[in-house]
Design a protein around this motif. Structure first.
Motif, mmCIF file in Angstrom:
data_model
loop_
_atom_site.group_PDB
_atom_site.id
_atom_site.type_symbol
_atom_site.label_atom_id
_atom_site.label_comp_id
_atom_site.label_asym_id
_atom_site.label_seq_id
_atom_site.Cartn_x
_atom_site.Cartn_y
_atom_site.Cartn_z
ATOM 1 N N UNK A 351 83.546 36.748 -112.044
ATOM 2 C CA UNK A 351 82.681 36.150 -111.022
ATOM 3 C C UNK A 351 82.117 34.829 -111.539
ATOM 4 N N UNK A 352 82.180 33.794 -110.709
ATOM 5 C CA UNK A 352 81.526 32.525 -111.015
ATOM 6 C C UNK A 352 80.108 32.606 -110.458
ATOM 7 N N UNK A 353 79.131 32.575 -111.362
ATOM 8 C CA UNK A 353 77.728 32.701 -110.960
ATOM 9 C C UNK A 353 77.059 31.336 -111.032
ATOM 10 N N UNK A 354 76.489 30.924 -109.926
ATOM 11 C CA UNK A 354 75.850 29.601 -109.831
ATOM 12 C C UNK A 354 74.364 29.806 -109.580
ATOM 13 N N UNK A 355 73.558 29.267 -110.462
ATOM 14 C CA UNK A 355 72.101 29.349 -110.315
ATOM 15 C C UNK A 355 71.564 27.933 -110.247
ATOM 16 N N UNK A 356 70.886 27.603 -109.147
ATOM 17 C CA UNK A 356 70.434 26.234 -108.967
ATOM 18 C C UNK A 356 69.000 26.115 -108.523
ATOM 19 N N UNK A 357 68.597 24.858 -108.309
ATOM 20 C CA UNK A 357 67.230 24.534 -107.906
ATOM 21 C C UNK A 357 67.274 23.404 -106.876
ATOM 22 N N UNK A 358 66.257 23.362 -106.038
ATOM 23 C CA UNK A 358 66.142 22.288 -105.061
ATOM 24 C C UNK A 358 67.057 22.459 -103.867
ATOM 25 N N UNK A 359 66.878 21.555 -102.888
ATOM 26 C CA UNK A 359 67.675 21.613 -101.668
ATOM 27 C C UNK A 359 67.803 20.186 -101.140
ATOM 28 N N UNK A 360 69.023 19.686 -101.161
ATOM 29 C CA UNK A 360 69.291 18.348 -100.642
ATOM 30 C C UNK A 360 69.911 17.440 -101.681
ATOM 31 N N UNK A 361 70.132 16.182 -101.272
ATOM 32 C CA UNK A 361 70.816 15.211 -102.139
ATOM 33 C C UNK A 361 69.952 14.694 -103.271
ATOM 34 N N UNK A 362 68.630 14.840 -103.174
ATOM 35 C CA UNK A 362 67.744 14.436 -104.256
ATOM 36 C C UNK A 362 67.318 12.986 -104.223
ATOM 37 N N UNK A 363 67.696 12.233 -103.176
ATOM 38 C CA UNK A 363 67.330 10.820 -103.094
ATOM 39 C C UNK A 363 66.056 10.631 -102.285
ATOM 40 N N UNK A 364 65.194 9.719 -102.751
ATOM 41 C CA UNK A 364 63.999 9.377 -102.002
ATOM 42 C C UNK A 364 62.933 10.452 -102.046
ATOM 43 N N UNK A 365 62.238 10.599 -100.932
ATOM 44 C CA UNK A 365 61.096 11.506 -100.861
ATOM 45 C C UNK A 365 61.520 12.970 -100.875
ATOM 46 N N UNK A 366 60.938 13.734 -101.773
ATOM 47 C CA UNK A 366 61.076 15.192 -101.776
ATOM 48 C C UNK A 366 59.930 15.757 -100.944
ATOM 49 N N UNK A 367 60.255 16.480 -99.892
ATOM 50 C CA UNK A 367 59.207 16.950 -98.988
ATOM 51 C C UNK A 367 58.263 17.942 -99.661
ATOM 52 N N UNK A 368 58.808 18.902 -100.406
ATOM 53 C CA UNK A 368 57.949 19.834 -101.134
ATOM 54 C C UNK A 368 57.209 19.111 -102.252
ATOM 55 N N UNK A 369 57.836 18.109 -102.834
ATOM 56 C CA UNK A 369 57.161 17.321 -103.855
ATOM 57 C C UNK A 369 56.002 16.528 -103.287
ATOM 58 N N UNK A 370 56.191 15.958 -102.090
ATOM 59 C CA UNK A 370 55.122 15.223 -101.419
ATOM 60 C C UNK A 370 53.955 16.142 -101.106
ATOM 61 N N UNK A 371 54.264 17.353 -100.673
ATOM 62 C CA UNK A 371 53.221 18.345 -100.386
ATOM 63 C C UNK A 371 52.418 18.658 -101.651
#
Length: 398
Positions: A351-371
């Motif tokens: 099994x290929x297991x992928x564990x990640x973070x964040x949602x989106x391309x990562x450019x510009x404003x991060x909405x959760x980061x702005x909050x």
């Protein structure tokens, strides 16, 4: 002398007003929208019929000539079809040019107050129908501020900290004005999907997001005098990205910045090795049976082989019984429907297991980061915008 000085002061005031209006006229669609730019938003392509009505009396106007072709009463619901190069409005033939027809209030200064209904769904502004092949394209002709009312609550929860919502409103306004004519080949400026900005018209509107839009009326972010491409995304995962590490080209104001929280918005996806290698092979990366995956661990702020300085996967190496393939993180995100390129990959038990973070391309404003900046640091919206869009200026465009 007194009256002459007064006249000179009057002329000077008029000159100042004209100079202030020039930037707006450059982005406005017509003199009718002299104090607020209009946008053409594509709602539907290839339509065969549509049911229209308006809360106000309407004129049906040929777009190219400006000629009034017919009139409709307020709340008069009628169908429109297209046949043999002509529109049929309530069964009556309306011949118009290839630029289409507008269903609009007669006094264009009242466009912002117009409410149109398209197949029962309410939108602010007018409706434009544009011939396209055997059918037509349905377009919403709307002023910028009224457009934003149907965008901002779709992009950010309106109940969030008001400073974050204000930042989102300015980002959305800047993005819209910088991307006018993005769909010019289709006859409109912006689409109503996430390809441009999610737009749902009046049914999406919420009081708090409308309040944020009103509080920032006409404000945009500019770089070298023009509205910027104010990209935004849900969550960076801990650090936003440099434009060149996503697009390959450097944009001065889209620089990588750290967030208050690292490894935020965690997610997982597991894929069988057989399915994984089959997808690779489909895209010309045949490696046979998977043996190993090479990708260094996430490290924020320092680039490494296979990772960008923001920690995202730039290149991943897959070794199999029939060879080796190197695949970009962006391709892996697209091929496997991953939420972001900020991920780690392990191979265990077939099994290929992928564990990640964040949602989106990562450019510009991060909405959760702005909050987080608003909630935890007390940042006001100018500081939030300056954090994510470095070197830009905030200006009141109209």
């Amino acid at each position: 002398m007194g009256s002459k000085k007064s006249f000179l002061r009057y002329l000077l005031r008029q000159l100042v007003l004209v100079m202030l209006a020039l930037p707006l006229l450059a982005v406005g669609s017509s003199a009718e929208a002299a104090w607020q730019p209009e946008l053409l938003v594509g709602l539907q392509k290839g339509a065969a019929s549509v049911q229209l009505s308006s809360d106000s009396p309407l004129v049906i106007r040929d777009v190219a000539s400006g000629k009034i072709l017919a009139k409709k009463l307020a709340r008069d619901s009628f169908s429109v079809t297209f046949s043999q190069g002509a529109f049929l409005v309530a069964g009556n033939k309306v011949t118009a040019g290839t630029a289409g027809i507008d269903f609009v209030v007669e006094d264009a200064r009242q466009l912002a107050a117009q409410v149109s209904r398209i197949d029962g769904k309410a939108y602010r502004g007018a409706v434009r129908l544009l011939p396209a092949g055997t059918g037509f394209t349905v377009i919403n002709r709307v002023t910028t501020e009224e457009y934003l009312k149907g965008v901002v609550p779709e992009e950010m929860p309106p109940e969030w900290n008001m400073e974050a919502v204000k930042a989102q409103a300015i980002a959305a306004r800047s993005f819209a004005l910088s991307h006018r004519k993005r769909h010019s080949k289709d006859g409109y400026d912006l689409c109503a999907t996430t390809h441009c900005q999610q737009y749902q018209g009046i049914r999406a509107e919420r009081a708090r997001s409308s309040e944020a839009i009103k509080a920032t009326y006409g404000e945009v972010l500019t770089f070298q005098g023009r509205p910027i491409e104010a990209l935004f995304h849900t969550d960076s995962g801990g650090m936003t990205e440099n434009s060149e590490d996503v697009w390959g080209s450097r944009i001065s104001y889209l620089r990588s910045v750290k967030e208050l929280h690292a490894k935020s918005y965690p997610w997982d996806k597991n894929i069988s090795a057989e399915q994984f290698t089959a997808v690779l092979a489909k895209h010309g990366k045949t490696i046979g049976t998977l043996k190993s995956i090479t990708l260094p661990p996430i490290s924020f702020g320092k680039a490494s082989a296979g990772r960008t300085s923001a920690g995202r996967a730039a290149q991943v190496r897959f070794t199999g019984t029939k060879g080796t393939a190197v695949v970009s993180g962006n391709d892996l995100r697209s091929w496997f429907g991953l939420k972001s390129t900020l991920f780690e990959m392990t191979y265990k038990g077939n099994v290929v297991m992928i564990h990640g973070y964040g949602w989106g391309h990562g450019l510009g404003l991060s909405q959760w980061g702005a909050k987080a900046l608003a909630d935890e640091k007390g940042y006001k919206y100018p500081a939030i915008l300056a954090h994510y869009y470095q070197g830009t200026e905030r200006k009141k465009l109209y």
